[in-house]
Design a protein around this motif. Structure first.
Motif, PDB file in Angstrom:
ATOM      1  N   ALA A   1       6.645   4.174   9.546  1.00  0.00           N
ATOM      2  CA  ALA A   1       7.306   3.380   8.512  1.00  0.00           C
ATOM      3  C   ALA A   1       6.239   2.721   7.649  1.00  0.00           C
ATOM      4  O   ALA A   1       5.044   2.772   7.963  1.00  0.00           O
ATOM      5  CB  ALA A   1       8.202   2.319   9.150  1.00  0.00           C
ATOM      6  N   LYS A   2       6.677   2.098   6.563  1.00  0.00           N
ATOM      7  CA  LYS A   2       5.780   1.342   5.686  1.00  0.00           C
ATOM      8  C   LYS A   2       6.419   0.003   5.375  1.00  0.00           C
ATOM      9  O   LYS A   2       7.642  -0.134   5.367  1.00  0.00           O
ATOM     10  CB  LYS A   2       5.511   2.101   4.386  1.00  0.00           C
ATOM     11  CG  LYS A   2       4.653   3.329   4.584  1.00  0.00           C
ATOM     12  CD  LYS A   2       4.254   3.951   3.265  1.00  0.00           C
ATOM     13  CE  LYS A   2       3.357   5.151   3.548  1.00  0.00           C
ATOM     14  NZ  LYS A   2       2.845   5.730   2.305  1.00  0.00           N
ATOM     15  N   THR A   3       5.573  -0.982   5.109  1.00  0.00           N
ATOM     16  CA  THR A   3       6.032  -2.304   4.709  1.00  0.00           C
ATOM     17  C   THR A   3       5.014  -2.896   3.748  1.00  0.00           C
ATOM     18  O   THR A   3       3.877  -2.408   3.663  1.00  0.00           O
ATOM     19  CB  THR A   3       6.236  -3.237   5.931  1.00  0.00           C
ATOM     20  OG1 THR A   3       6.860  -4.441   5.509  1.00  0.00           O
ATOM     21  CG2 THR A   3       4.932  -3.546   6.636  1.00  0.00           C
TER      22      THR A   3
END
Length: 146
Positions: free
Chosen positions: A136-138
């Motif tokens: 995932a990315k944030t």
């Protein structure tokens, strides 16, 4: 060198056994002589450090608010997250594995430290991470670490 020129800066980070969540919010994780991870810094970084000290009395750089170690599968395994720090506000938790910062792949925890030094307080960075096998990315807005 023999002429007294500075060619780099060596710093160290405390051994994993002596680090704790409390240290994540301390002004520095420098702990000699028990340190086991050393970092050699370029002259450019050393100049940045010197200029910051001369201009402000301390060194400033972007801070994420995590304590990490090298992950077996590559990247930086998060051991702890500082409450209400940038990583916490971005949703990262202990056990996550940071794999990239602003699209730069991070093979080790040390690579994360070096990558963060290329960013200043108030920079927003994209963090690639893996949680429970899912990538995932944030986004995280770094704060000043002096």
């Amino acid at each position: 060198t023999k002429t007294g020129e500075v060619i780099g800066l060596l710093t160290s980070r405390a051994a994993v056994a002596t680090r704790s969540a409390a240290l994540a919010s301390a002004p520095s994780t420098l702990a000699l002589p028990t340190a086991t991870n050393s970092f050699a810094h370029s002259v450019a970084w050393t100049r940045h450090v010197v200029n910051d000290i001369i201009e402000t009395g301390s060194v400033h750089h972007g801070w994420l608010g995590v304590m990490t170690t090298d992950a077996p599968d590559g990247g930086a395994a998060i051991e702890s997250v500082t409450s209400n720090g940038p990583a916490d506000r971005a949703g990262l938790i202990a056990g996550d594995r940071i794999t990239s910062l602003s699209e730069a792949n991070l093979p080790t925890s040390s690579a994360l430290v070096v990558a963060l030094r290329n960013h200043a307080a108030n920079d927003t960075v994209t963090i690639g991470y893996v949680r429970n096998g899912v990538a995932a990315k944030t986004l995280a807005k770094l704060i000043d670490r002096s």
